[in-house]
Design a protein around this motif. Structure first.
Motif, PDB file in Angstrom:
ATOM      1  N   UNK A   1      35.041  90.297 -49.982  1.00 50.81           N
ATOM      2  CA  UNK A   1      35.586  90.707 -49.011  1.00 50.81           C
ATOM      3  C   UNK A   1      35.314  92.072 -47.926  1.00 50.81           C
ATOM      4  N   UNK A   2      35.209  93.066 -48.725  1.00 52.18           N
ATOM      5  CA  UNK A   2      35.065  94.248 -47.888  1.00 52.18           C
ATOM      6  C   UNK A   2      33.500  93.728 -47.024  1.00 52.18           C
ATOM      7  N   UNK A   3      32.898  93.306 -47.735  1.00 51.72           N
ATOM      8  CA  UNK A   3      31.577  93.433 -47.227  1.00 51.72           C
ATOM      9  C   UNK A   3      31.043  92.359 -46.773  1.00 51.72           C
ATOM     10  N   UNK A   4      32.045  91.363 -47.043  1.00 50.88           N
ATOM     11  CA  UNK A   4      32.517  90.238 -45.401  1.00 50.88           C
ATOM     12  C   UNK A   4      32.266  90.871 -43.955  1.00 50.88           C
ATOM     13  N   UNK A   5      33.664  91.678 -44.193  1.00 47.97           N
ATOM     14  CA  UNK A   5      34.213  92.033 -43.209  1.00 47.97           C
ATOM     15  C   UNK A   5      33.229  92.863 -42.413  1.00 47.97           C
TER      16      UNK A   5
ATOM     17  N   UNK B   1      30.093  92.793 -42.650  1.00 50.47           N
ATOM     18  CA  UNK B   1      28.669  93.018 -42.172  1.00 50.47           C
ATOM     19  C   UNK B   1      27.813  93.475 -43.448  1.00 50.47           C
ATOM     20  N   UNK B   2      27.632  94.003 -44.764  1.00 50.65           N
ATOM     21  CA  UNK B   2      27.054  93.845 -45.723  1.00 50.65           C
ATOM     22  C   UNK B   2      26.540  93.463 -46.833  1.00 50.65           C
ATOM     23  N   UNK B   3      25.997  93.952 -47.903  1.00 52.64           N
ATOM     24  CA  UNK B   3      26.273  93.139 -49.012  1.00 52.64           C
ATOM     25  C   UNK B   3      26.394  94.321 -49.943  1.00 52.64           C
ATOM     26  N   UNK B   4      27.063  93.762 -51.170  1.00 56.45           N
ATOM     27  CA  UNK B   4      27.946  94.871 -51.945  1.00 56.45           C
ATOM     28  C   UNK B   4      26.788  94.688 -53.273  1.00 56.45           C
TER      29      UNK B   4
ATOM     30  N   UNK C   1      28.186 100.440 -57.397  1.00 51.58           N
ATOM     31  CA  UNK C   1      26.854  99.872 -57.059  1.00 51.58           C
ATOM     32  C   UNK C   1      26.931 100.755 -55.412  1.00 51.58           C
ATOM     33  N   UNK C   2      26.427  99.367 -54.125  1.00 52.30           N
ATOM     34  CA  UNK C   2      25.461 100.124 -53.432  1.00 52.30           C
ATOM     35  C   UNK C   2      25.580  98.960 -52.144  1.00 52.30           C
ATOM     36  N   UNK C   3      25.797  99.062 -50.992  1.00 54.77           N
ATOM     37  CA  UNK C   3      25.437  98.186 -50.201  1.00 54.77           C
ATOM     38  C   UNK C   3      24.254  98.472 -49.043  1.00 54.77           C
ATOM     39  N   UNK C   4      23.592  96.362 -48.824  1.00 51.71           N
ATOM     40  CA  UNK C   4      22.190  96.754 -48.378  1.00 51.71           C
ATOM     41  C   UNK C   4      22.828  96.004 -47.082  1.00 51.71           C
ATOM     42  N   UNK C   5      22.385  96.320 -45.833  1.00 52.16           N
ATOM     43  CA  UNK C   5      22.146  96.201 -44.714  1.00 52.16           C
ATOM     44  C   UNK C   5      21.360  94.389 -44.326  1.00 52.16           C
TER      45      UNK C   5
END
Length: 131
Positions: free
Chosen positions: A30-34, A36-39, A127-131
């Motif tokens: 949910x956080x990633x979708x909001x 616009x990233x991939x976790x 973890x990390x985020x990816x755009x």
């Protein structure tokens, strides 16, 4: 969550949620979708209390099944996970831990602040985020 609020004072926080009904994976999705990233979560880096995995196997909740059905297509674990660990990450009965998204440059400082305040012994960079 007073200790967490104190630890995060002055830090840019992109998102923060308590891990409850949707489990860790559901909240991360949910956080990633909001945002616009991939976790990307590293399953091997996620702390698990001793004895929890057998309990997940023995006590499969309806919420676990619905979370898995809803979020499984949106969640790929970065490292292979045993089925029990995957179930734990979807389980809605985790209670009160926080998922906090901060800039990478602030992550180690935030973890240090959490640990200094003894805000859970299980503060980890997972973890990390990816755009």
């Amino acid at each position: 969550n007073k200790a967490a609020a104190e630890a995060l004072a002055g830090v840019t926080v992109h998102g923060c949620t308590d891990i409850t009904g949707f489990g860790l994976i559901g909240h991360a999705c949910e956080m990633a979708t909001a945002s616009g990233v991939t976790v990307e979560l590293e399953a091997s880096a996620i702390p698990v209390f001793a004895g929890v995995l057998p309990m997940v196997t023995a006590n499969r909740s309806g919420g676990l099944a619905s979370n898995r059905a809803h979020f499984a297509t949106r969640a790929l674990l970065a490292t292979p996970a045993a089925e029990e660990l995957a179930d734990l990450l979807f389980d809605p009965q985790t209670s009160g831990g926080l998922l906090v998204a901060v800039p990478v440059a602030a992550a180690i400082g935030v973890l240090t602040r959490f640990l200094l305040r003894q805000y859970l012994a299980s503060s980890y960079y997972t973890g990390k985020e990816r755009h």
